[in-house]
Design an enzyme around this catalytic site. Structure first.
Site, mmCIF file in Angstrom:
data_model
loop_
_atom_site.group_PDB
_atom_site.id
_atom_site.type_symbol
_atom_site.label_atom_id
_atom_site.label_comp_id
_atom_site.label_asym_id
_atom_site.label_seq_id
_atom_site.Cartn_x
_atom_site.Cartn_y
_atom_site.Cartn_z
ATOM 1 N N ILE A 171 117.689 117.533 61.495
ATOM 2 C CA ILE A 171 118.040 118.878 61.022
ATOM 3 C C ILE A 171 117.117 119.301 59.874
ATOM 4 O O ILE A 171 117.482 120.129 59.051
ATOM 5 C CB ILE A 171 119.531 118.954 60.629
ATOM 6 C CG1 ILE A 171 119.903 117.909 59.569
ATOM 7 C CG2 ILE A 171 120.397 118.753 61.870
ATOM 8 C CD1 ILE A 171 121.347 118.025 59.071
ATOM 9 N N GLY A 172 115.928 118.707 59.872
ATOM 10 C CA GLY A 172 114.974 118.984 58.806
ATOM 11 C C GLY A 172 114.881 117.829 57.827
ATOM 12 O O GLY A 172 114.088 117.855 56.879
ATOM 13 N N THR A 173 115.680 116.798 58.074
ATOM 14 C CA THR A 173 115.823 115.704 57.128
ATOM 15 C C THR A 173 114.730 114.647 57.261
ATOM 16 O O THR A 173 114.475 113.902 56.324
ATOM 17 C CB THR A 173 117.169 115.023 57.367
ATOM 18 O OG1 THR A 173 117.303 114.813 58.790
ATOM 19 C CG2 THR A 173 118.310 115.900 56.911
ATOM 20 N N GLY B 163 123.609 109.336 59.633
ATOM 21 C CA GLY B 163 122.706 109.294 60.777
ATOM 22 C C GLY B 163 121.836 108.059 60.832
ATOM 23 O O GLY B 163 121.867 107.297 61.811
ATOM 24 N N ARG C 284 117.940 100.682 50.403
ATOM 25 C CA ARG C 284 116.507 100.685 50.700
ATOM 26 C C ARG C 284 116.100 102.062 51.224
ATOM 27 O O ARG C 284 116.804 102.663 52.040
ATOM 28 C CB ARG C 284 116.243 99.621 51.759
ATOM 29 C CG ARG C 284 114.797 99.409 52.104
ATOM 30 C CD ARG C 284 114.648 98.013 52.676
ATOM 31 N NE ARG C 284 113.377 97.813 53.338
ATOM 32 C CZ ARG C 284 113.249 97.579 54.641
ATOM 33 N NH1 ARG C 284 114.315 97.535 55.415
ATOM 34 N NH2 ARG C 284 112.057 97.387 55.151
ATOM 35 N N ILE C 285 114.997 102.553 50.740
ATOM 36 C CA ILE C 285 114.522 103.875 51.129
ATOM 37 C C ILE C 285 113.609 103.723 52.348
ATOM 38 O O ILE C 285 112.597 103.021 52.295
ATOM 39 C CB ILE C 285 113.778 104.554 49.954
ATOM 40 C CG1 ILE C 285 114.727 104.725 48.750
ATOM 41 C CG2 ILE C 285 113.195 105.890 50.389
ATOM 42 C CD1 ILE C 285 115.934 105.600 48.986
ATOM 43 N N THR D 59 109.975 111.534 52.765
ATOM 44 C CA THR D 59 111.046 112.392 53.292
ATOM 45 C C THR D 59 112.310 112.243 52.440
ATOM 46 O O THR D 59 113.055 113.203 52.266
ATOM 47 C CB THR D 59 111.355 112.061 54.764
ATOM 48 O OG1 THR D 59 111.637 110.665 54.880
ATOM 49 C CG2 THR D 59 110.193 112.415 55.673
ATOM 50 N N GLN E 115 114.430 115.216 50.586
ATOM 51 C CA GLN E 115 115.856 115.440 50.814
ATOM 52 C C GLN E 115 116.637 115.415 49.495
ATOM 53 O O GLN E 115 117.558 116.200 49.293
ATOM 54 C CB GLN E 115 116.389 114.374 51.767
ATOM 55 C CG GLN E 115 117.476 114.894 52.669
ATOM 56 C CD GLN E 115 117.952 113.861 53.669
ATOM 57 O OE1 GLN E 115 117.284 112.867 53.913
ATOM 58 N NE2 GLN E 115 119.085 114.098 54.256
ATOM 59 N N GLU F 215 123.628 113.553 51.070
ATOM 60 C CA GLU F 215 124.669 114.306 50.369
ATOM 61 C C GLU F 215 124.912 113.838 48.939
ATOM 62 O O GLU F 215 125.324 114.626 48.089
ATOM 63 C CB GLU F 215 125.960 114.269 51.198
ATOM 64 C CG GLU F 215 125.754 115.085 52.465
ATOM 65 C CD GLU F 215 126.837 114.914 53.510
ATOM 66 O OE1 GLU F 215 127.753 115.727 53.517
ATOM 67 O OE2 GLU F 215 126.746 113.990 54.337
HETATM 68 MO MO1 MOS Z 1 127.240 117.084 56.565
HETATM 69 S S1 MOS Z 1 128.378 118.426 55.524
HETATM 70 O O1 MOS Z 1 128.376 115.964 57.045
HETATM 71 O O2 MOS Z 1 126.539 117.933 57.823
#
Ligand code: MOS
Length: 706
Positions: free
Chosen positions: A471-473, A514, A595-596, A601, A605, A672
């Protein structure tokens, strides 16, 4: 073999060249033959029902193919979710609700014809007013946010929680805070509007759709239309932002498919306009939150109470875990949290980046700052003193919790020790300057339903397939790196395929889960491939190649450890003495996100989340006109979110501490945690600058005038 740019390397986005050339296909851009165009009709009342429909003028327009209303809409098989039940009755539950649609040869004809449809309403009084003194506040009946998402999320239900005796804890405290904080209704506003192209044939139903998860989209729509999920193909390889608003594409994708049913075989294009997005894709609900804290003379919390009131919709209940972070952050012998909702005549809220945590931690971390001042303690030191050994409710140890390191490291990098703690201590050329801190947290969650397939050919080319979303992430890039690491090959040898229901099932891009889910699954498939090559082919790839599949394995540690990402955010704020104008020249965050996978990216984010947190702190508020029940500032001219000129320096760092228990990569979520706490850090800095405690978001200049 040289392994280039696997996990941990700042690999450029593998989809970057496609994107900068305009060759990454977004939902509305798929080349389809002879498309028809759909334009929705939206209710102009906030509550009542449609009593009469006159479509004759619209139907008379050349180029109009169909006019859809509740009178002729296809009946849905599964309409038990009132939000999914598009056009299934004459009821109007909120202003802007879909009450019809026009399908036409061009978008212009569809839009014009929609303006010619005459709907007559019977209106009943509506109520869009969220107040703490309402008499209809009630416990959420449905654990809408986490309860309806199956999965092993760790926050539990939104039911009330209690331990010890808060009254006694407060009564015996040396210092206390009892304050009420409010947060505004916010809309997601991703760059790409919610768009579908739907094609309905007797065999396949194809949906090009901007979504956070093709498989969830497919299963929701298969249920709604009563068709076998195998008949629906959902395709979404590139998504222009979402922030939660594309997890449940219920209303708009349903309408697109209904339109496609009316013109079988013909692609129906339905892009939402920016204004329509303010009623049809969800939003972050407004909250009213009372926080009571007590601490002893040593600065240790004796009581934590957090009571939340949120708005939900009359048509469907949505409640989020606004108190979830409070139940995890700090320990105290006496604790209590409650959640109450009130059902208003408004659109249905949905998850928005850090749903619950973003608003709840504004209140808690503001109150922690207030209590630190009351106790005469440094806010960083105060948090460190209250760092729990184990999860305060479950008693489980944390899989990793380096919040104290984040606070110390952030303080050092930010220059916190040089700060004069007294409010109003810095005055520079008419500007009052101050600094503030807040902590960040977000669960490291898993969602079920993941599988991956790996195919390797004799030339050593690996094709890795999973129906994941970007989603752009940076999913395209991060999963390529994870696959390369899991397979022990170079990223150049990995060909990733995502974003299509013809690929193995995948969970949605949500809850910062994800990479945890998809990466774990790819790891499992890679192990399976190695095992198969060893056992059946003597360790070498046969000439005809080989393909293996695996499902996401269970993680037994999830029952043994509490898993969360953490962070510390620091803000510098300047407030003009005469005008109240507020500026944030500097934000700095240090994150414990395991760990990144890709520092490039990840950085993007994290900066994005902090920017959105700044935006929530200073700018974003969807204003409902109570007379009509709609969001008045329903466009980007009047709904302001942070733009370049609003943002100063944003610096992010991560600890790079590998989590031993979350997944084979050692990662935790980053999407988040970065928005959680930003608003409190800014509010706390504004207090330090001005001596004015703003407890209501957004912090606009009128609240800072003396
Ligand atoms: Mo996020 S608010 O779980 O897409």
């Amino acid at each position: 073999m040289t392994v280039t740019s696997a996990v941990g390397a700042p690999l450029d986005r593998v989809d970057g060249p496609l994107k900068v050339r305009g060759a990454a296909t977004y939902a509305g851009e798929w080349p389809v033959e002879n498309p028809a165009h759909l334009y929705p009709l939206q209710a102009t009342i906030a509550a009542g029902r449609v009593t009469a429909v006159n479509t004759s003028a619209a139907m008379a327009q050349p180029g109009v193919l169909a006019v859809l209303t509740h009178l002729n809409a296809p009946k849905l098989a599964w309409a038990t979710d009132p939000e999914v039940a598009v056009l299934q009755s004459d009821e109007v539950a909120f202003r802007g609700q879909i009450v019809g649609a026009v399908i036409a040869e061009t978008p212009e004809i569809a839009r014009h014809a929609a303006s010619l449809v005459r709907l007559t309403y019977e209106q009943r009084p509506h109520d869009t007013d969220l107040r703490a003194d309402r008499d209809d506040l009630h416990k959420p009946q449905h654990a809408a946010i986490f309860g309806s998402m199956p999965g092993d999320l760790q926050d539990g239900s939104p039911a009330d929680s209690a331990a010890g005796d808060v009254g006694a804890g407060l009564a015996g405290a040396a210092v206390t805070v009892d304050a009420t904080y409010t947060t505004a209704m916010n809309h997601h506003n991703p760059l790409e509007p919610h768009t579908s192209i739907a094609i309905w044939t007797d065999d396949e139903i194809t949906l090009y759709c901007s979504t956070q998860g093709v498989h969830l989209t497919r299963s929701l729509l298969a249920g709604a239309f009563g068709v076998d999920a195998a008949r629906i193909r959902a395709i979404s390889p590139h998504v222009g932002g979402a922030f939660g608003s594309k997890v449940y594409p219920v209303t708009w994708a349903t309408l697109a498919l209904m339109g496609a049913q009316l013109v079988p075989g013909r692609p129906v294009k339905f892009p939402l306009t920016r204004q329509q997005m303010f009623s049809l894709v969800g939003y972050r609900p407004a909250t009213i939150q009372r926080v009571r804290l007590g601490a002893d003379s040593g600065g240790r919390l004796t009581a934590i109470a957090h009571d939340v009131i949120q708005q939900t919709a009359r048509v469907k209940e949505y409640a989020e875990q606004t108190v979830g972070a409070t139940r995890t952050m700090y320990a105290a012998p006496n604790r209590s949290t409650t959640t109450r909702v009130t059902a208003l005549d408004v659109p249905v809220p949905t998850i928005m980046r850090g749903p619950g945590e973003a608003t709840g931690m504004f209140a808690l971390e503001s109150a922690m700052d207030e209590l630190a001042y009351a106790a005469g303690l440094d806010p960083v030191e105060f948090r460190i003193r209250n760092e729990p050994e184990v999860h305060p409710e479950s008693g489980l140890p944390f899989s990793s919790r380096h919040l104290v390191t984040c606070l110390r490291e952030g303080a050092r990098r930010f220059g916190w020790p040089e700060r004069d703690p007294a409010p109003l201590s810095r005055r520079e050329n008419g500007w009052l300057a101050g600094t503030g801190v807040a902590a960040s947290i977000y669960p490291s969650a898993r969602l079920p339903g993941n599988a991956a397939t790996i195919h390797v050919d004799a030339d050593g080319r690996y094709t890795v397939e999973i129906g994941a979303a970007d989603i752009g992430t940076g999913t395209w890039t991060a999963l390529t790196q994870i696959a390369a690491e899991a397979l022990g090959v170079a990223v150049e040898d990995v060909n990733l395929r995502i974003g299509d229901t013809t690929l193995p099932i995948a969970s949605s891009a949500g809850f910062s889960s994800g990479i945890n889910c998809w990466g774990t699954t790819i790891y499992a498939a890679a192990a399976e491939l190695r095992a198969r090559l060893e056992s059946e082919h003597g360790g070498t790839v046969p000439a005809e190649g080989i393909e293996v599949s695996a499902e996401m394995p269970d993680n037994p540690y999830m029952a043994q450890f509490a898993m969360y990402s953490f962070g510390a955010q620091f803000a510098e704020v300047r407030v003009h003495e005469d005008t109240g104008e507020i500026r944030v020249p500097r934000l700095l965050g240090v994150f414990d996100a395991g760990r990144i996978i890709n520092p490039k990216t990840a950085r993007s984010q994290l900066i994005g989340g902090m920017t959105q947190g700044l935006s929530m702190a200073l700018h974003e508020a969807s204003v409902i006109d109570p007379r009509f029940g709609h969001v008045v500032n329903n466009d980007l001219g009047t709904y302001h979110f942070a733009a370049n000129a609003d943002v100063g320096s944003i610096e992010v760092h991560y600890l790079e501490e590998r989590d031993p228990y979350t997944n084979p990569m050692g990662s935790k979520g980053i999407g988040e945690v970065c928005i959680v706490g930003t608003a409190a850090a800014i509010a706390n800095a504004a207090y330090h600058a001005t001596g004015i405690r703003v407890r209501d978001l957004p912090i606009t200049l009128d609240k800072l005038l003396r």
